[in-house]
Design a protein around this motif. Structure first.
Motif, PDB file in Angstrom:
ATOM      1  N   TRP A  71     -35.491  52.455  78.844  1.00 29.51           N
ATOM      2  CA  TRP A  71     -35.035  52.317  80.404  1.00 29.51           C
ATOM      3  C   TRP A  71     -34.664  51.526  80.575  1.00 29.51           C
ATOM      4  O   TRP A  71     -33.406  50.508  79.942  1.00 29.51           O
ATOM      5  N   GLY A 123     -38.674  46.894  71.593  1.00 32.29           N
ATOM      6  CA  GLY A 123     -39.896  47.753  72.189  1.00 32.29           C
ATOM      7  C   GLY A 123     -39.873  48.595  71.265  1.00 32.29           C
ATOM      8  O   GLY A 123     -41.026  49.447  71.405  1.00 32.29           O
ATOM      9  N   ILE A 166     -46.583  50.820  77.099  1.00 31.84           N
ATOM     10  CA  ILE A 166     -45.841  50.864  78.026  1.00 31.84           C
ATOM     11  C   ILE A 166     -44.842  50.239  78.144  1.00 31.84           C
ATOM     12  O   ILE A 166     -43.859  50.137  78.370  1.00 31.84           O
ATOM     13  N   SER A 167     -44.921  49.240  77.584  1.00 32.23           N
ATOM     14  CA  SER A 167     -44.141  47.448  77.649  1.00 32.23           C
ATOM     15  C   SER A 167     -42.639  47.679  76.619  1.00 32.23           C
ATOM     16  O   SER A 167     -41.520  47.684  76.681  1.00 32.23           O
ATOM     17  N   GLY A 168     -42.667  48.830  75.379  1.00 37.49           N
ATOM     18  CA  GLY A 168     -41.994  48.733  74.576  1.00 37.49           C
ATOM     19  C   GLY A 168     -41.240  49.686  74.469  1.00 37.49           C
ATOM     20  O   GLY A 168     -39.940  49.192  74.604  1.00 37.49           O
ATOM     21  N   GLY A 212     -51.302  49.656  77.283  1.00 39.21           N
ATOM     22  CA  GLY A 212     -49.827  47.981  77.799  1.00 39.21           C
ATOM     23  C   GLY A 212     -48.477  48.100  77.151  1.00 39.21           C
ATOM     24  O   GLY A 212     -47.701  48.106  77.074  1.00 39.21           O
ATOM     25  N   LEU A 213     -49.333  47.497  75.490  1.00 40.99           N
ATOM     26  CA  LEU A 213     -48.410  47.737  74.650  1.00 40.99           C
ATOM     27  C   LEU A 213     -47.332  48.398  74.717  1.00 40.99           C
ATOM     28  O   LEU A 213     -46.607  48.249  74.482  1.00 40.99           O
ATOM     29  N   GLY A 244     -40.678  50.488  77.731  1.00 44.43           N
ATOM     30  CA  GLY A 244     -39.957  49.837  78.801  1.00 44.43           C
ATOM     31  C   GLY A 244     -38.491  48.969  78.506  1.00 44.43           C
ATOM     32  O   GLY A 244     -37.502  49.327  78.853  1.00 44.43           O
ATOM     33  N   LEU A 245     -38.840  48.360  77.499  1.00 45.19           N
ATOM     34  CA  LEU A 245     -37.929  47.695  76.820  1.00 45.19           C
ATOM     35  C   LEU A 245     -36.883  48.902  76.288  1.00 45.19           C
ATOM     36  O   LEU A 245     -35.560  48.226  75.446  1.00 45.19           O
ATOM     37  N   ARG A 263     -33.065  44.281  72.391  1.00 50.17           N
ATOM     38  CA  ARG A 263     -34.273  44.954  73.597  1.00 50.17           C
ATOM     39  C   ARG A 263     -34.740  46.170  72.960  1.00 50.17           C
ATOM     40  O   ARG A 263     -36.182  46.153  72.845  1.00 50.17           O
ATOM     41  N   LEU A 298     -42.943  47.021  69.312  1.00 47.84           N
ATOM     42  CA  LEU A 298     -43.794  47.158  70.277  1.00 47.84           C
ATOM     43  C   LEU A 298     -45.146  47.679  70.407  1.00 47.84           C
ATOM     44  O   LEU A 298     -46.533  48.632  70.389  1.00 47.84           O
TER      45      LEU A 298
END
Length: 281
Positions: free
Chosen positions: A137, A266, A129-131, A126-127, A133-134, A262, A269
């Protein structure tokens, strides 16, 4: 883990990190080549170059090893080719992000195969994928390139799980040889209508094709096959989330692209997720 198995695990981690570092250099090269060559020519040429040094190991084949190598080669060919096709219409960073979804896809597929996962792996995924994304993306609606790249990520996830099952059963280098030659043969058939038109351009860019073939293709297939003996598939997929971090670094280094606040958060993360996944070993 015993001392020996821990040492093997650490060796596998280093091999995966080397793989990810190498792949991080590939996105900008492939994106540049797509200006001048169709995907089929790029794929076929890099695979053919990658396969040649391993031709001697084909003498050690048997039917079971051949079957395993053909399966792995087809999966790897599908994943790599879909990635290149996707790169025709989406950015390198976006491609790297979507491919990193195999950090989630591998554990999910593993659950369907009745594999149990430590809670920290799910947290780390989860961490990560969040990273990513930042970091990568770019916004905007979904496109056909996104769909192709997601299919590539799914193919990579299946490849990683299959690799983890098959690599302990067969010698490494003959298995790598079969994979690469299958990929080369399929690629040559795909690119056959284009070769006559692009042969002069291939010759002019042969130095870069050598890099794509020997460093970006042959080396990672070998390192992945070795590491698959010692590192669980869900850890391999999670470590692959570092790929966009390296891709962003090399984009800055070679193309002058800047990493904003950002992106820095990311990347932090992603690194944190990797540390969490390897804690308490």
């Amino acid at each position: 883990m015993t001392a020996i198995s821990k040492a093997s695990h650490n060796r596998g981690i280093l091999l995966i990190l080397l793989t990810v570092l190498i792949w991080g250099t590939s996105f900008s090269v492939l994106k540049y080549f797509l200006r001048y060559f169709p995907p089929a020519v790029i794929v076929a040429t890099r695979f053919a170059i990658a396969a040649v040094p391993f031709v001697g190991w084909l003498r050690q084949l048997n039917l079971r090893l051949l079957g395993a190598g053909v399966l792995l080669g087809c999966l790897c060919f599908m994943a790599t080719s879909l990635t290149v096709l996707g790169l025709e219409t989406i950015s390198a960073n976006r491609s790297a992000f979507i491919l990193s979804l195999n950090a989630i896809l591998v554990p999910l597929l593993g659950i369907f195969l009745c594999q149990q996962l430590p809670a920290k792996i799910l947290v780390a995924a989860g961490l990560a994928i969040s990273g990513i994304g930042l970091l990568s993306w770019e916004g905007g609606g979904l496109s056909w390139g996104d769909a192709l790249t997601f299919m590539a990520a799914l193919s990579f996830a299946i490849y990683i799980l299959t690799l983890a099952k098959l690599t302990p059963r067969y010698p490494t280098l003959p298995l790598v040889a079969v994979q690469l030659w299958i990929m080369a043969l399929i690629g040559i058939i795909w690119a056959m209508p284009h070769f006559a038109v692009y042969v002069r351009d291939i010759t002019a860019g042969f130095g870069t094709f050598l890099y794509l073939g020997l460093i970006v293709t042959a080396t990672p297939v070998w390192t992945q096959t070795m590491a698959g003996r010692w590192v669980p598939a869900h850890e391999v997929a999670l470590l692959y989330t570092l790929e966009p971090v390296f891709a962003t670094f090399f984009s800055f280094l070679f193309l002058g692209e800047q990493l904003g606040v950002r992106g820095i958060i990311g990347a932090a993360l992603v690194v944190t997720a990797t540390v969490v996944s390897q804690s308490d070993r």
